[in-house]
Write an enzyme that holds these catalytic residues in place. Structure first.
Site, PDB file in Angstrom:
ATOM      1  N   GLU A 110       0.829  -1.204   0.000  1.00  0.00           N
ATOM      2  CA  GLU A 110       0.000   0.000   0.000  1.00  0.00           C
ATOM      3  C   GLU A 110       0.868   1.260   0.000  1.00  0.00           C
ATOM      4  OE1 GLU A 110      -4.128  -1.254   2.158  1.00  0.00           O
ATOM      5  OE2 GLU A 110      -2.350  -1.189   3.447  1.00  0.00           O
ATOM      6  N   GLU A 130      -3.354 -10.693   3.730  1.00  0.00           N
ATOM      7  CA  GLU A 130      -4.412 -10.407   4.718  1.00  0.00           C
ATOM      8  C   GLU A 130      -5.365 -11.579   4.909  1.00  0.00           C
ATOM      9  OE1 GLU A 130      -2.743  -6.444   3.810  1.00  0.00           O
ATOM     10  OE2 GLU A 130      -3.183  -8.246   2.645  1.00  0.00           O
TER      11      GLU A 130
END
Length: 257
Positions: A110, A130
């Site tokens: 990110e 994740e």
């Protein structure tokens, strides 16, 4: 995090938690918010985002997150600070070139996807684990990573823990450059080239394009015309245009084979 300022306006920002694989804790996020908020007005012409140790960034500091035992509201505000930091990078108008190596994972991806240019080396690998951690992205991956590689590939990365690296990662858009040697050296070279551009032109390239991607086609066309009207008539551009007109400026040539 450390900061070096070169004489040509290139800033070198280095993540400095190598024992944690440069995982992002709250303090680092706040440092990023402050730095990228101030950079456009503090003389930065281009920024290299680098990292100490063998890894660029392994994402959210999971130990800090576990120990904090945050409430939903608490973690929502953590995510909003991540967005603040990464938005300041993407929309701040100063070219940010990320020198990637090792892990570019989760929140590290990110962070990297908020840079305007990403340079990978042979050790670089990209992942969004994740799904395996019982988590969900909270720092903009659903916006930036999905934009880079597409929704389906991002879902696959999260569900399956799929890892990309090498030329395949570049072909997908996770990085624009792949170096057999040092990604840092290449990132610094690119930053110096970007710093030689006119600041207002760089501001438009590194801010307006991202804003226009959030608009309808009609609104983006209007905004593009307005930005071009300002940038393309700036006084500092006249010397460069004159050099083109009198044939003293470098011409665009095909790459040598």
């Amino acid at each position: 995090m450390t900061l070096e300022q070169e004489e040509d306006g290139v800033w070198i920002v280095t993540l400095n938690r190598p024992l944690k694989r440069n995982a992002l804790n709250l303090d680092t996020i706040e440092e990023l918010v402050t730095l990228f908020s101030n950079a456009p007005r503090a003389g930065a012409k281009a920024i290299v985002l680098a990292a100490e140790g063998d890894h660029f960034c392994a994402g959210l500091d999971l130990i800090e997150h576990h120990d904090a035992d945050r409430s939903p509201a608490d973690f929502m505000h953590v995510c909003l600070r991540w967005h603040e930091a990464f938005n300041k990078m993407e929309y701040g108008g100063v070219p940010v070139i990320a020198a990637l190596k090792g892990a570019v994972v989760g929140g590290g991806l990110e962070l990297a996807s908020s840079a305007h240019i990403r340079v990978a080396d042979a050790s670089t690998y990209f992942a969004l684990p994740e799904g395996q951690r019982g988590l969900f992205t909270g720092g903009g991956a659903t916006i930036r990573v999905a934009d880079l590689i597409g929704k389906a590939r991002m879902i696959d990365m999260m569900l399956m823990g799929r890892v990309y690296q090498g030329q395949e990662a570049v072909d997908l858009g996770l990085a624009q450059y792949l170096e057999e040697g040092s990604s840092y050296d290449k990132a610094l070279e690119l930053a110096r080239r970007a710093a030689a551009n006119l600041p207002l032109t760089n501001f438009a390239i590194c801010s307006a394009i991202s804003h226009m991607q959030n608009m309808s086609a009609m609104d983006a066309a209007y905004a593009e015309a307005v930005v071009a009207g300002v940038v393309n008539t700036q006084p500092d551009a006249r010397a460069r245009l004159a050099a083109f007109a009198d044939k003293t400026a470098a011409r665009v040539r095909p790459n040598s084979k």
